[in-house]
Each structure stands twice: as C-alpha cells, then as structure tokens.
Design a protein around this motif. Structure first.
Motif, PDB file in Angstrom:
ATOM      1  N   ARG A 163       0.851  -1.190   0.000  1.00  0.00           N
ATOM      2  CA  ARG A 163       0.000   0.000   0.000  1.00  0.00           C
ATOM      3  C   ARG A 163       0.888   1.242   0.000  1.00  0.00           C
ATOM      4  N   VAL A 169      -2.475  -0.958  -5.279  1.00  0.00           N
ATOM      5  CA  VAL A 169      -3.547  -1.599  -4.517  1.00  0.00           C
ATOM      6  C   VAL A 169      -4.302  -0.568  -3.692  1.00  0.00           C
ATOM      7  N   SER A 171      -7.553  -0.228  -1.036  1.00  0.00           N
ATOM      8  CA  SER A 171      -8.479  -1.047  -0.239  1.00  0.00           C
ATOM      9  C   SER A 171      -9.759  -0.272   0.029  1.00  0.00           C
TER      10      SER A 171
ATOM     11  N   LEU B  49      -5.447  -9.113  -4.358  1.00  0.00           N
ATOM     12  CA  LEU B  49      -4.636  -8.265  -3.482  1.00  0.00           C
ATOM     13  C   LEU B  49      -5.488  -7.167  -2.857  1.00  0.00           C
ATOM     14  N   GLU B  50      -6.374  -6.584  -3.667  1.00  0.00           N
ATOM     15  CA  GLU B  50      -7.267  -5.535  -3.141  1.00  0.00           C
ATOM     16  C   GLU B  50      -8.186  -6.102  -2.077  1.00  0.00           C
ATOM     17  N   ILE B  52      -7.519  -8.740  -0.108  1.00  0.00           N
ATOM     18  CA  ILE B  52      -6.730  -8.980   1.109  1.00  0.00           C
ATOM     19  C   ILE B  52      -6.513  -7.656   1.855  1.00  0.00           C
ATOM     20  N   ALA B  53      -6.193  -6.606   1.093  1.00  0.00           N
ATOM     21  CA  ALA B  53      -5.970  -5.291   1.721  1.00  0.00           C
ATOM     22  C   ALA B  53      -7.247  -4.809   2.403  1.00  0.00           C
ATOM     23  N   ALA B  54      -8.386  -5.000   1.744  1.00  0.00           N
ATOM     24  CA  ALA B  54      -9.664  -4.556   2.323  1.00  0.00           C
ATOM     25  C   ALA B  54      -9.969  -5.327   3.607  1.00  0.00           C
ATOM     26  N   GLU B  56      -7.792  -6.792   5.618  1.00  0.00           N
ATOM     27  CA  GLU B  56      -6.848  -6.378   6.666  1.00  0.00           C
ATOM     28  C   GLU B  56      -7.229  -5.018   7.243  1.00  0.00           C
TER      29      GLU B  56
END
Lengths: 171, 94
Positions: A163, A169, A171, B49-50, B52-54, B56
C-alpha cells in the motif's frame, strides 16, 4: 562495414526464427544465445517474444527466468549513447515476465520478481516484488518466485499487498 | 478484533467484488459457499490483493493464508471462515 552488415543480418534472421521456432526452453533460447543475448539455464521464452533487435548483447537473462508470450525487451534508447560494456536490461534469476509486457532500457528486474501481463517496466523492480500497469508499479511482495512448477494458488497465498504512495492496490 | 463473523467477512468480500458480480448477473444472496472468485471471473490476481488489503484494513488484522489450503484461498466460504478464525486468534493475542 561488411562485418557489421553481416552481423546485423544474422542477428535479424535469428530473431525472426526465434519468434515462432518450437522449443520455448530449448531451440528458441539457443537462437537468442546465438544472437548474443546472455541467457542462463532453465529459461522459458514464449512465442513471439522480441528481445532487443539491434543490440542483443545488452540483455542479460538469469537462470529460471520465464518470459511470457509477446514480451518485448528494448535495451537501447534513441538519442542516448550506448554503453557496450555492460548490460542495459538485466532480468535476474527466477523472475517472471507476464505475456505482452514491455521492458524498457536501463532496468533490472530483481530475482523472483513478477511483472504482471501487459505491464510497461520503466524502472528497476526489487527482488520478489510483483509489479503491474503502465508504468509498472509495485503491488505486492512475493513470498516465493512464480516458477513454472509453482502452483499459481500457492504463489497467491504468499502475496502481501503493498500500500501507500505509488502502489496500485487500493483497499 | 473480536466479534468478527464469517457472515460479516462474506458481506465485505461480496461488496469488494460487487461490481463484477453484477457483470456476471449474480445477486449477492445467490453466491454459494463454494463460489471461486477467480475461476468464476469475479476477480483476478490484482483484485485478490485488493481484497486482502480490504480485509486487513476493515478487520485490523494481518491476514496469513499459510494455513489455508491453496485451492481454497479464493473460495468464498473457506476464505471467510479463515478470516473469522484469524480475527479470533488476533483478539486472543490481544
């Protein structure tokens, strides 16, 4: 004059043959070695991969590297002096270059790094890092290299998103 | 973070891939437990990946998929239950 001309013709003929020759980890690799590309062991070169048309000796490819179909590697820049004493593009051991990617001059792709399909690599990539896009930006750290014998989901499960500024990426 | 249910994780997962579910003509309540996000075309490696990031960021954990069967990391039900267990373990560690 004659020698450079003959060398140039030989280089181009071998490149054309290598585009579609069978043997992605055999004959195709050998044809590029004959052109002057420095290539290690266990290298896979996909169909229609174009490796530096004019100065093949400026490209160094390590062991276990996978170049996807239609990868293009350019190792010299119009208008820039060419330093014949060192490679311009270095692809380190076990790196994976996805299909349709473009690798530009003065770039080192680190050991075990992954370039996602269709990316344009304009800057060096750290080892075990996945990059994506145009220009290619880091999106993940890789726990393991994406070798030909690595199941894709084993590779996925060890990815850690990157990030922050410059990362793709969200989120 | 304690009190995270697999259902809450599922809600987040399906919200993250929601646009692609619509493209596939699926409502969220139609997504089965064994729905594979990659094999179905609902996401790709970058989307994973997005996701997993969300997960986390939303649940305040560092997701470790090492203990999950590689074939199940993109399957909605097992993934959500794994995240639930990870949240419980993180909460127990304080």
């Amino acid at each position: 004059m004659r020698d450079p001309l003959i060398r140039g013709i030989r280089n181009r003929v071998l490149q054309v043959l290598a585009l579609y020759a069978p043997g992605a980890d055999g004959l195709r690799v050998r044809l590029h070695r004959w052109r002057g590309v420095e290539i290690g062991d266990r290298v896979f070169i996909g169909t229609d991969a174009l490796i530096e048309t004019a100065y093949p000796h400026l490209v160094r490819i390590g062991n276990g590297v996978d170049l996807g179909m239609r990868t293009t590697i350019i190792a010299h820049q119009q208008g820039e002096a060419i330093d014949e004493t060192r490679p311009s593009v270095r692809i380190e051991n076990d790196a994976f270059i996805g299909p349709g990617s473009l690798v530009l001059p003065n770039v080192t792709i680190g050991a075990g790094a992954v370039v996602n399909a269709g990316s344009v690599v304009t800057r060096s990539v750290p080892p075990l890092t996945m990059v994506q896009g145009s220009p290619a930006r880091p999106v993940a750290r890789c726990g393991i290299p994406l070798g030909r014998s690595t199941p894709l989901r084993e590779f996925y499960k060890r990815l850690k998103p990157i990030r922050g500024e410059g990362a793709c990426v969200q989120s | 973070m304690s009190g995270v249910s697999a259902e809450a994780v599922r809600e987040l997962v399906l919200r993250v891939v929601g646009g692609q579910l619509e493209t596939l003509g699926l409502r969220r309540d139609q997504v089965p437990d064994d729905f594979d996000l990659i094999a179905s075309g609902a996401t790709d490696s970058l989307g994973l990946l997005e996701l997993i990031a969300a997960i986390e960021d939303n649940f305040g954990i560092e997701l470790d998929l090492e203990t999950l069967d590689a074939e199940l990391i993109t399957v909605v039900g097992p993934l959500c239950r794994h995240v639930e267990k990870s949240c419980v373990a993180a909460a127990a560690q304080g």
